[in-house]
Write a protein that holds these residues in place. Structure first.
Motif, PDB file in Angstrom:
ATOM      1  N   PHE A  81      20.593  31.158  16.623  1.00 27.95           N
ATOM      2  CA  PHE A  81      20.475  29.839  16.008  1.00 27.95           C
ATOM      3  C   PHE A  81      21.879  29.273  15.836  1.00 27.95           C
ATOM      4  O   PHE A  81      22.884  29.989  15.931  1.00 27.95           O
ATOM      5  N   SER A  82      21.959  27.951  15.597  1.00 34.86           N
ATOM      6  CA  SER A  82      23.248  27.304  15.389  1.00 34.86           C
ATOM      7  C   SER A  82      23.237  26.549  14.073  1.00 34.86           C
ATOM      8  O   SER A  82      22.166  26.211  13.532  1.00 34.86           O
ATOM      9  N   LEU A  83      24.453  26.294  13.554  1.00 34.41           N
ATOM     10  CA  LEU A  83      24.635  25.508  12.330  1.00 34.41           C
ATOM     11  C   LEU A  83      25.507  24.307  12.642  1.00 34.41           C
ATOM     12  O   LEU A  83      26.478  24.400  13.397  1.00 34.41           O
ATOM     13  N   SER A  84      25.208  23.156  12.030  1.00 32.73           N
ATOM     14  CA  SER A  84      26.068  21.982  12.132  1.00 32.73           C
ATOM     15  C   SER A  84      26.011  21.235  10.810  1.00 32.73           C
ATOM     16  O   SER A  84      25.058  21.385  10.023  1.00 32.73           O
ATOM     17  N   ALA A  85      27.056  20.439  10.530  1.00 34.82           N
ATOM     18  CA  ALA A  85      27.133  19.685   9.274  1.00 34.82           C
ATOM     19  C   ALA A  85      27.429  18.226   9.574  1.00 34.82           C
ATOM     20  O   ALA A  85      28.326  17.918  10.368  1.00 34.82           O
ATOM     21  N   VAL A  86      26.669  17.312   8.940  1.00 35.32           N
ATOM     22  CA  VAL A  86      26.901  15.876   9.069  1.00 35.32           C
ATOM     23  C   VAL A  86      26.791  15.234   7.685  1.00 35.32           C
ATOM     24  O   VAL A  86      25.743  15.363   7.035  1.00 35.32           O
ATOM     25  N   PRO A  87      27.847  14.594   7.176  1.00 35.86           N
ATOM     26  CA  PRO A  87      29.175  14.542   7.783  1.00 35.86           C
ATOM     27  C   PRO A  87      29.908  15.865   7.588  1.00 35.86           C
ATOM     28  O   PRO A  87      29.591  16.641   6.696  1.00 35.86           O
ATOM     29  N   ALA A  88      30.912  16.064   8.457  1.00 34.77           N
ATOM     30  CA  ALA A  88      31.685  17.297   8.363  1.00 34.77           C
ATOM     31  C   ALA A  88      32.838  17.183   7.375  1.00 34.77           C
ATOM     32  O   ALA A  88      33.512  18.175   7.104  1.00 34.77           O
ATOM     33  N   GLY A  92      45.534   8.126   8.402  1.00 41.04           N
ATOM     34  CA  GLY A  92      44.950   7.181   9.347  1.00 41.04           C
ATOM     35  C   GLY A  92      43.732   7.735  10.025  1.00 41.04           C
ATOM     36  O   GLY A  92      43.251   8.837   9.726  1.00 41.04           O
ATOM     37  N   THR A  93      43.202   6.952  10.966  1.00 39.88           N
ATOM     38  CA  THR A  93      42.003   7.315  11.715  1.00 39.88           C
ATOM     39  C   THR A  93      42.392   7.948  13.039  1.00 39.88           C
ATOM     40  O   THR A  93      43.242   7.419  13.764  1.00 39.88           O
ATOM     41  N   VAL A  94      41.773   9.079  13.340  1.00 43.08           N
ATOM     42  CA  VAL A  94      42.002   9.771  14.608  1.00 43.08           C
ATOM     43  C   VAL A  94      40.732   9.665  15.438  1.00 43.08           C
ATOM     44  O   VAL A  94      39.662  10.092  14.998  1.00 43.08           O
ATOM     45  N   SER A  95      40.859   9.052  16.606  1.00 40.28           N
ATOM     46  CA  SER A  95      39.718   8.936  17.518  1.00 40.28           C
ATOM     47  C   SER A  95      39.643  10.185  18.381  1.00 40.28           C
ATOM     48  O   SER A  95      40.667  10.676  18.865  1.00 40.28           O
ATOM     49  N   ILE A  97      30.991  15.320  21.243  1.00 39.79           N
ATOM     50  CA  ILE A  97      31.690  15.614  19.990  1.00 39.79           C
ATOM     51  C   ILE A  97      31.206  14.664  18.907  1.00 39.79           C
ATOM     52  O   ILE A  97      30.975  13.466  19.147  1.00 39.79           O
ATOM     53  N   THR A  98      31.002  15.227  17.701  1.00 46.63           N
ATOM     54  CA  THR A  98      30.506  14.456  16.560  1.00 46.63           C
ATOM     55  C   THR A  98      31.296  14.829  15.314  1.00 46.63           C
ATOM     56  O   THR A  98      31.456  16.027  15.030  1.00 46.63           O
ATOM     57  N   PRO A  99      31.810  13.846  14.533  1.00 47.40           N
ATOM     58  CA  PRO A  99      31.850  12.413  14.848  1.00 47.40           C
ATOM     59  C   PRO A  99      32.920  12.121  15.892  1.00 47.40           C
ATOM     60  O   PRO A  99      33.736  12.973  16.212  1.00 47.40           O
ATOM     61  N   SER A 100      32.916  10.881  16.395  1.00 49.98           N
ATOM     62  CA  SER A 100      33.891  10.501  17.424  1.00 49.98           C
ATOM     63  C   SER A 100      35.209  10.037  16.817  1.00 49.98           C
ATOM     64  O   SER A 100      36.154   9.759  17.551  1.00 49.98           O
ATOM     65  N   SER A 101      35.277   9.945  15.494  1.00 52.26           N
ATOM     66  CA  SER A 101      36.541   9.637  14.821  1.00 52.26           C
ATOM     67  C   SER A 101      36.481  10.195  13.407  1.00 52.26           C
ATOM     68  O   SER A 101      35.402  10.324  12.819  1.00 52.26           O
ATOM     69  N   VAL A 102      37.670  10.572  12.877  1.00 51.82           N
ATOM     70  CA  VAL A 102      37.763  11.089  11.511  1.00 51.82           C
ATOM     71  C   VAL A 102      38.910  10.378  10.815  1.00 51.82           C
ATOM     72  O   VAL A 102      39.850   9.892  11.455  1.00 51.82           O
TER      73      VAL A 102
END
Length: 892
Positions: A478-485, A399-402, A421-426
């Motif tokens: 420096f920082s790293l981020s991934a979209v989508p995670a 299911g979806t977790v908000s 926080i990103t994303p706001s749901s998974v």
């Protein structure tokens, strides 16, 4: 005050001389008070601050108008010592007449030492100036950690196990989960084994958590001294905190006598609604042979509590032999998650040994977990820091977790730290994992706080806390981020995620990128192997993840690492690979229906079959509708290979009290994302139940008060009954002393019931036999009589009076009659009164029998005085004495 004395004195003298007044006061005083000067006062609350290095303290300064003061007050501070910073806002306060205004003072500590100093807050307005003082106590920052403690020394005998409580305590506000391991040295063959339950302990700030350490030995374990080590590890700030406890362990010579008892397994997890078993192993020691009675500690009493029992309750050990019993642990769907320790005790005569078996009930409901890495983020003021939030499916959750966080402070940067926080749901698939990124922008240097990230799906809610600390300054980074995670890929396809690198603290340089896959079943590639980041800038690369047609469906991850010099950071991307044709499994039962007699059990073989190449573990649970049956599955978990099958035995148990009728028993198998069931019809029929009878003979007893009398109680076996019947007895009304010997009978036999009456009357004695949830009773009557009178005799003499002339003779008949069984010799004697010269002469036999008559002769002479004489006849036999009085009248 100004005194106006002289004019008044002169005026008084003039008036006195003129005769106008006769008396004039010598002096009069008059005073004039000038107006108060407008001013202001200052105070600080609190006026004493204790600040840990790397954090910040706050105080409020209040400025109050006095005497109508109105105007601006400018605030300043004395300079702080090296390593401390001071800020004040606002530094100009506008006061209205008789009003109050406030400013906020913040003090940050980067000294990391122990020092005490005083901060002066100075307020000025024109020529007015006032000061208030705050005492500052700086103390070093001590990193959060934890300690471990347990029994020391620790002693266990050969062939035994012993347990102690392990306490993990928070130090310096530590908050996290500690993973525990145990080891022993020297590590010799057959040496003691150490187990921990649970192996992970959650420790709250300032609190503690516990685990149980069990040390087990065999009869072959070498005697001597050992050292045992407990190691705890917890993640912290991208690294780990580790603590150890070292204790002494002594294995002593075996104190066992007769037999040993052990369990396999000694601990296990049981899903709520399922059952579990442990084999109880008994072994003869030193030639012991005999019957061993098994019992368990009592289960808790509540509707949702588990139950347990051991079967059989008696085993027979031959010399040097072994025997087994089965401990069955039953749960219901409502059973709460908890660990229950069942103590199984074996007893034979004066010997008694026990073993503990731990069952941990785990939730069988679909759920998810949430965690953070790192749990502590240290970043500079105005800088950015990230924590990866990981969500994992449990028990087939889908299911979806908000996701949401505690709100950021309602004040602008750079004073306050803000976050998002990103994303706001998974979306979570059964058994899968998803990621989100908590991004933190640092506020005022030296501040710190907690951010709670909460995941919600329907009624399910779980949280994790991330601590942030804003340092005074940080090197370029420096920082790293991934979209989508999180990526979802079908076999034979691919997907992409954008990896973004951001310069922090004016970082300027080249970052080298690498991608690492969790399994070679997937392929990951980066569009560039390095990027150049200008100060304050950012750059992006594309991560492509591909799965082949032969990739096993499941959850994977790709870790992207960015490195520049000695600095490196990572970000994770979750990958879910789906099958083109979904693997599945089926469950069948043979037989598919059971007929079971009350008090017995039935079995059915369950076959679990892999479909479409399914491979994995299937966990099975059973449920009866309506309730009333107990079930066990052996094994409860089976592992399937692609195209294979596995079996499990379903055993359905009934009791003598199980209701008759048909039940539906449903067995459900779970594997991440899949659940399949099979239903069996179970008919419970009446049986020729094993039982026992109880009777007494004779059923009516008569006993003299104070004496004892017995009757026989007989226990009869029905349908092969072989249980142990416990006998008890009670009288109604009270007044009898009742004893039974023996008080227990195995199978069938007799016992003597003896009663002693203490008071005359009629009584009913109820004899009760109890065994195996069965009760039988039999009654008998007892009449208690008073004791009979003692043996005696009666004495009579007739006639009772006579008249004779002098010189005549009179005779009397003496009768002795025995009573109450009297059978003795009676001695007779007689006396006469008055005694006169020439008075009457008496003659009678000296002894007579118990039932006899004899003659008393009274003779007179011519010279016997006239008159009335009284004759007393006395009869004696031992202590018995009786008398009889007659009269004789002697005339001329």
């Amino acid at each position: 005050m100004v005194l106006l004395r002289t004019p008044i004195i002169l005026l008084s003298l003039v008036l006195l001389l003129a005769g106008i007044v006769s008396v004039v006061p010598a002096s009069i005083s008059a005073g004039v008070t000038p107006a108060a000067t407008p001013d202001f006062a200052m105070s600080a609350s609190p006026s004493n601050l204790t600040i840990t290095a790397g954090s910040m303290g706050f105080s409020t300064v209040s400025v109050t108008s006095l005497n109508g003061f109105a105007g601006n007050v400018t605030l300043s501070t004395s300079p702080p010592p090296v390593g401390f910073g001071v800020g004040i806002s606002p530094f100009i306060l506008a006061l209205k007449g008789n009003g109050t205004a406030q400013a906020h003072v913040n003090v940050n500590d980067n000294f990391n030492g122990t020092t005490t100093w005083f901060l002066n807050i100075i307020g000025t307005s024109g020529s007015l100036s006032h000061t208030t003082t705050i005492q500052i106590n700086g103390k070093p920052f001590i990193a959060p950690t934890f300690t471990i403690s347990a029994a020391n020394p620790f002693v266990v005998a050969q062939g035994f196990s012993n347990s102690t409580t392990v306490v993990v305590s928070s130090q310096h506000n530590f908050n996290g989960t500690v993973s525990l391991t145990a080891g022993v040295s020297p590590n010799v063959s057959g040496g003691p084994t150490l187990t921990l339950s649970p192996t992970q302990v959650t420790v709250p700030p300032g609190g503690s958590g516990t685990s149980t350490l069990t040390v087990s030995t065999s009869l072959a374990t070498p005697i001597g001294f050992y050292n045992y080590t407990l190691t705890g590890t917890a993640p912290e700030g991208g690294g780990f905190i580790t603590a150890q406890f070292n204790g002494a362990l002594t294995v002593e010579a075996s104190t066992l006598s007769g037999f040993t008892i052990s369990a396999n397994p000694s601990s296990q997890n049981v899903p709520a609604g399922a059952n579990a078993t442990s084999t109880i192993l008994l072994a003869s020691v030193d030639g012991f042979s005999g019957k061993i009675t098994l019992s368990t500690s009592a289960p808790p009493l509540c509707a949702s509590c588990p139950n347990w029992g051991v079967t059989p309750t008696q085993v027979v050990l031959s010399s040097g032999g072994r025997a087994n019993a089965t401990l069955v642990f039953f749960t219901v769907l409502g059973s709460q998650s908890n660990t229950y320790t069942v103590t199984v005790t074996g007893a034979s005569g004066g010997l008694s040994h026990s073993v503990n078996v731990a069952f941990t009930i785990v939730s069988s409901k679909p759920d998810f977990s949430i965690s953070a890495n790192p749990t502590t983020v240290i970043l500079p003021s105005g800088g950015q820091g990230n924590s990866t939030i990981t969500l994992t499916s449990l028990n087939g959750f889908s299911g979806t977790v908000s996701l949401q966080t505690t709100p950021s402070p309602a004040c602008p940067t750079p004073w306050c730290t803000v976050w998002s926080i990103t994303p706001s749901s998974v979306n979570l698939t059964p058994g899968g994992t998803a990621f989100a990124t908590l991004e933190i922008i640092g506020g005022a240097a030296g501040t710190s706080g907690n951010i709670t990230v909460t995941g919600t799906s329907g009624s399910l809610t779980h949280s994790v806390t991330v601590l942030f600390k804003i340092s005074q300054s940080q090197p370029p980074d420096f920082s790293l981020s991934a979209v989508p995670a999180n990526l979802t890929i079908t076999q034979g396809s691919s997907a992409t995620s954008t990896i973004t690198l951001t310069s922090l603290n004016n970082f300027n340089g080249t970052v080298t990128l690498t991608g690492t896959v969790s399994s070679n079943m997937i392929i990951a590639a980066l569009s560039r192997s390095s990027v150049v980041l200008p100060p304050g800038g950012s750059a992006s690369v594309t991560l492509t993840v591909a799965a082949s047609n032969s990739t096993t469906p499941g959850t994977y991850s790709v870790t992207v690492t960015g490195a520049s010099g000695t600095t490196s950071h990572t970000v994770q991307v979750g990958v879910l690979v789906k099958s083109r044709t979904s693997p599945d499994f089926s469950i069948s039962a043979n037989p598919s229906s059971l007929t079971i007699l009350q008090g017995s059990s039935g079995k059915s073989t369950l076959t679990i079959t892999s479909l479409n190449g399914f491979a994995g573990t299937v966990s099975m649970f059973s449920m009866a509708s309506p309730p009333g049956l107990s079930m066990s599955l052996n094994p409860a978990n089976v592992t399937l290979v692609g195209g294979g099958t596995a079996n499990s035995i379903l055993t359905v148990f009934t009791t003598n009290g199980t209701g008759l009728g048909t039940y539906q028993v449903t067995v459900t198998g779970f594997s991440p994302g899949l659940s399949r069931s099979v239903t069996l019809a179970v008919t419970v029929a009446a049986s020729q139940q094993q039982s026992f009878t109880l009777s007494v003979n004779p059923t009516h007893l008569t006993v003299v008060q104070g004496s004892a009398v017995s009757t026989t109680v007989t226990v009869g076996s029905v349908n092969g009954f072989s249980g142990t019947v416990t006998l008890t007895a009670a009288s109604s009304p009270p007044g009898l002393s009742v004893t039974i010997s023996p008080t227990t009978i195995v199978g069938n036999g007799t016992a003597a019931v003896t009663v002693v009456g203490s008071a005359p009357g009629n009584y009913t004695v109820a004899v009760t036999g109890n065994c195996c949830n069965m009760t039988r009773s039999a009654n008998f009557l007892v009449t208690v009589t008073s004791p009979p009178p003692p043996p005696d005799f009666t004495l009579t003499v007739s006639p009772t009076n006579q008249t004779i002339h002098r010189g005549s003779t009179a005779t009397y008949t003496i009768t002795v009659t025995g009573t109450n069984g009297f059978n003795g010799t009676v001695t007779l004697s007689a006396t006469i009164s008055p005694v006169n010269r020439h008075g009457p002469a008496l003659s009678l036999p000296s002894t007579v029998g118990p039932y006899s008559t004899s003659t008393l002769t009274v003779a007179t002479g011519h010279n016997t005085p006239q008159g009335i004489y009284t004759i007393t006849v006395k009869a004696t036999s031992g202590s018995l004495v009786h008398t009889f009085t007659i009269t004789l009248n002697v005339t001329a």
